[in-house]
Motif scaffolding. Structure first.
Motif, PDB file in Angstrom:
ATOM      1  N   THR A  18      45.719  57.499  41.860  1.00 28.30           N
ATOM      2  CA  THR A  18      44.460  57.878  42.511  1.00 28.30           C
ATOM      3  C   THR A  18      44.420  57.444  43.974  1.00 28.30           C
ATOM      4  O   THR A  18      43.600  57.939  44.738  1.00 28.30           O
ATOM      5  CB  THR A  18      43.236  57.296  41.782  1.00 28.30           C
ATOM      6  N   THR A  19      45.314  56.521  44.357  1.00 30.56           N
ATOM      7  CA  THR A  19      45.365  56.056  45.745  1.00 30.56           C
ATOM      8  C   THR A  19      46.751  56.202  46.361  1.00 30.56           C
ATOM      9  O   THR A  19      47.007  55.695  47.453  1.00 30.56           O
ATOM     10  CB  THR A  19      44.945  54.571  45.852  1.00 30.56           C
ATOM     11  N   GLY A  20      47.648  56.863  45.662  1.00 22.57           N
ATOM     12  CA  GLY A  20      49.002  57.049  46.181  1.00 22.57           C
ATOM     13  C   GLY A  20      49.876  55.812  46.056  1.00 22.57           C
ATOM     14  O   GLY A  20      50.815  55.637  46.825  1.00 22.57           O
ATOM     15  N   ARG A  21      49.588  54.961  45.090  1.00 22.33           N
ATOM     16  CA  ARG A  21      50.373  53.753  44.854  1.00 22.33           C
ATOM     17  C   ARG A  21      51.027  53.845  43.472  1.00 22.33           C
ATOM     18  O   ARG A  21      50.709  54.711  42.681  1.00 22.33           O
ATOM     19  CB  ARG A  21      49.500  52.492  44.902  1.00 22.33           C
ATOM     20  N   ASP A  22      51.928  52.907  43.174  1.00 19.61           N
ATOM     21  CA  ASP A  22      52.558  52.922  41.852  1.00 19.61           C
ATOM     22  C   ASP A  22      51.980  51.820  40.963  1.00 19.61           C
ATOM     23  O   ASP A  22      51.138  51.033  41.386  1.00 19.61           O
ATOM     24  CB  ASP A  22      54.083  52.837  41.945  1.00 19.61           C
ATOM     25  N   HIS A  23      52.442  51.789  39.711  1.00 20.56           N
ATOM     26  CA  HIS A  23      51.882  50.881  38.715  1.00 20.56           C
ATOM     27  C   HIS A  23      52.064  49.408  39.083  1.00 20.56           C
ATOM     28  O   HIS A  23      51.220  48.572  38.782  1.00 20.56           O
ATOM     29  CB  HIS A  23      52.508  51.146  37.344  1.00 20.56           C
ATOM     30  N   SER A  24      53.164  49.069  39.761  1.00 17.95           N
ATOM     31  CA  SER A  24      53.411  47.667  40.084  1.00 17.95           C
ATOM     32  C   SER A  24      52.407  47.146  41.106  1.00 17.95           C
ATOM     33  O   SER A  24      52.020  45.967  41.060  1.00 17.95           O
ATOM     34  CB  SER A  24      54.842  47.473  40.589  1.00 17.95           C
ATOM     35  N   THR A  25      51.958  47.996  41.994  1.00 16.30           N
ATOM     36  CA  THR A  25      50.937  47.605  42.966  1.00 16.30           C
ATOM     37  C   THR A  25      49.626  47.307  42.253  1.00 16.30           C
ATOM     38  O   THR A  25      48.964  46.301  42.531  1.00 16.30           O
ATOM     39  CB  THR A  25      50.727  48.721  44.006  1.00 16.30           C
ATOM     40  N   VAL A  26      49.264  48.159  41.319  1.00 17.35           N
ATOM     41  CA  VAL A  26      48.030  47.960  40.557  1.00 17.35           C
ATOM     42  C   VAL A  26      48.123  46.662  39.759  1.00 17.35           C
ATOM     43  O   VAL A  26      47.189  45.852  39.762  1.00 17.35           O
ATOM     44  CB  VAL A  26      47.754  49.157  39.626  1.00 17.35           C
ATOM     45  N   LEU A  27      49.247  46.441  39.103  1.00 19.42           N
ATOM     46  CA  LEU A  27      49.438  45.228  38.317  1.00 19.42           C
ATOM     47  C   LEU A  27      49.319  43.981  39.182  1.00 19.42           C
ATOM     48  O   LEU A  27      48.692  42.994  38.796  1.00 19.42           O
ATOM     49  CB  LEU A  27      50.793  45.255  37.609  1.00 19.42           C
ATOM     50  N   TYR A  28      49.900  44.023  40.366  1.00 17.21           N
ATOM     51  CA  TYR A  28      49.815  42.898  41.300  1.00 17.21           C
ATOM     52  C   TYR A  28      48.355  42.554  41.589  1.00 17.21           C
ATOM     53  O   TYR A  28      47.953  41.391  41.512  1.00 17.21           O
ATOM     54  CB  TYR A  28      50.542  43.230  42.605  1.00 17.21           C
ATOM     55  N   PHE A  29      47.552  43.565  41.911  1.00 15.83           N
ATOM     56  CA  PHE A  29      46.154  43.319  42.250  1.00 15.83           C
ATOM     57  C   PHE A  29      45.330  42.888  41.046  1.00 15.83           C
ATOM     58  O   PHE A  29      44.448  42.042  41.175  1.00 15.83           O
ATOM     59  CB  PHE A  29      45.527  44.541  42.916  1.00 15.83           C
ATOM     60  N   VAL A  30      45.605  43.450  39.886  1.00 12.18           N
ATOM     61  CA  VAL A  30      44.877  43.047  38.681  1.00 12.18           C
ATOM     62  C   VAL A  30      45.085  41.553  38.422  1.00 12.18           C
ATOM     63  O   VAL A  30      44.174  40.858  37.974  1.00 12.18           O
ATOM     64  CB  VAL A  30      45.317  43.903  37.466  1.00 12.18           C
ATOM     65  N   ARG A  31      46.263  41.057  38.752  1.00 11.12           N
ATOM     66  CA  ARG A  31      46.556  39.639  38.565  1.00 11.12           C
ATOM     67  C   ARG A  31      46.046  38.770  39.715  1.00 11.12           C
ATOM     68  O   ARG A  31      45.720  37.603  39.520  1.00 11.12           O
ATOM     69  CB  ARG A  31      48.057  39.435  38.402  1.00 11.12           C
ATOM     70  N   LYS A  32      46.018  39.287  40.935  1.00 13.32           N
ATOM     71  CA  LYS A  32      45.681  38.495  42.116  1.00 13.32           C
ATOM     72  C   LYS A  32      44.191  38.426  42.439  1.00 13.32           C
ATOM     73  O   LYS A  32      43.719  37.405  42.953  1.00 13.32           O
ATOM     74  CB  LYS A  32      46.406  39.043  43.348  1.00 13.32           C
ATOM     75  N   VAL A  33      43.448  39.476  42.175  1.00 18.22           N
ATOM     76  CA  VAL A  33      42.038  39.503  42.567  1.00 18.22           C
ATOM     77  C   VAL A  33      41.249  38.321  41.991  1.00 18.22           C
ATOM     78  O   VAL A  33      40.454  37.717  42.720  1.00 18.22           O
ATOM     79  CB  VAL A  33      41.385  40.864  42.226  1.00 18.22           C
ATOM     80  N   PRO A  34      41.423  37.930  40.731  1.00 18.56           N
ATOM     81  CA  PRO A  34      40.667  36.764  40.248  1.00 18.56           C
ATOM     82  C   PRO A  34      40.921  35.496  41.076  1.00 18.56           C
ATOM     83  O   PRO A  34      39.985  34.722  41.324  1.00 18.56           O
ATOM     84  CB  PRO A  34      41.163  36.583  38.807  1.00 18.56           C
ATOM     85  N   ASP A  35      42.149  35.305  41.541  1.00 19.17           N
ATOM     86  CA  ASP A  35      42.447  34.158  42.402  1.00 19.17           C
ATOM     87  C   ASP A  35      41.732  34.286  43.739  1.00 19.17           C
ATOM     88  O   ASP A  35      41.192  33.307  44.264  1.00 19.17           O
ATOM     89  CB  ASP A  35      43.953  34.030  42.652  1.00 19.17           C
ATOM     90  N   TRP A  36      41.739  35.481  44.305  1.00 22.13           N
ATOM     91  CA  TRP A  36      41.063  35.707  45.586  1.00 22.13           C
ATOM     92  C   TRP A  36      39.575  35.410  45.462  1.00 22.13           C
ATOM     93  O   TRP A  36      38.978  34.809  46.350  1.00 22.13           O
ATOM     94  CB  TRP A  36      41.234  37.141  46.050  1.00 22.13           C
TER      95      TRP A  36
END
Length: 103
Positions: free
Chosen positions: A52-70
């Motif tokens: 939906t944003t022109g990215r791949d699954h690994s980018t989404v996975l990275y953010f799903v894991r990182k946003v709670p820390d942020w």
């Protein structure tokens, strides 16, 4: 359909186009919140969310894991997240059939 609604809400809140290919912090944070919330509120796969944003699954996975820390360390981002999440929850209550679960 619900991913489109989440994307619109995030883009309106941050006043950005999250599909833009840039590494500027404000875009990265907005995309991260979009990925995190889309994963939370829909049954879409990581690949589908990324497309939906022109990215791949690994980018989404990275953010799903990182946003709670942020959110734990960045009070402004946490406030932005709360506002966007509340708007999405309002949409969930208005159209629960578009989301995996009603909150």
């Amino acid at each position: 359909m619900s991913a489109t609604l989440i994307k619109e809400i995030v883009e309106q809140h941050f006043d950005l186009d999250i599909t833009r290919h840039t590494r500027k912090r404000e875009y990265v944070e907005a995309r991260g919140i979009y990925f995190y919330l889309t994963r939370q509120y829909t049954r879409m796969s990581l690949s589908s969310i990324g497309k939906t944003t022109g990215r791949d699954h690994s980018t989404v996975l990275y953010f799903v894991r990182k946003v709670p820390d942020w959110l734990q360390y960045d009070s402004q981002l946490k406030q932005d997240y709360k506002v966007v999440n509340e708007r999405i929850q309002d949409a969930v209550h208005a159209h629960p059939e578009d989301f995996k679960t009603a909150v």
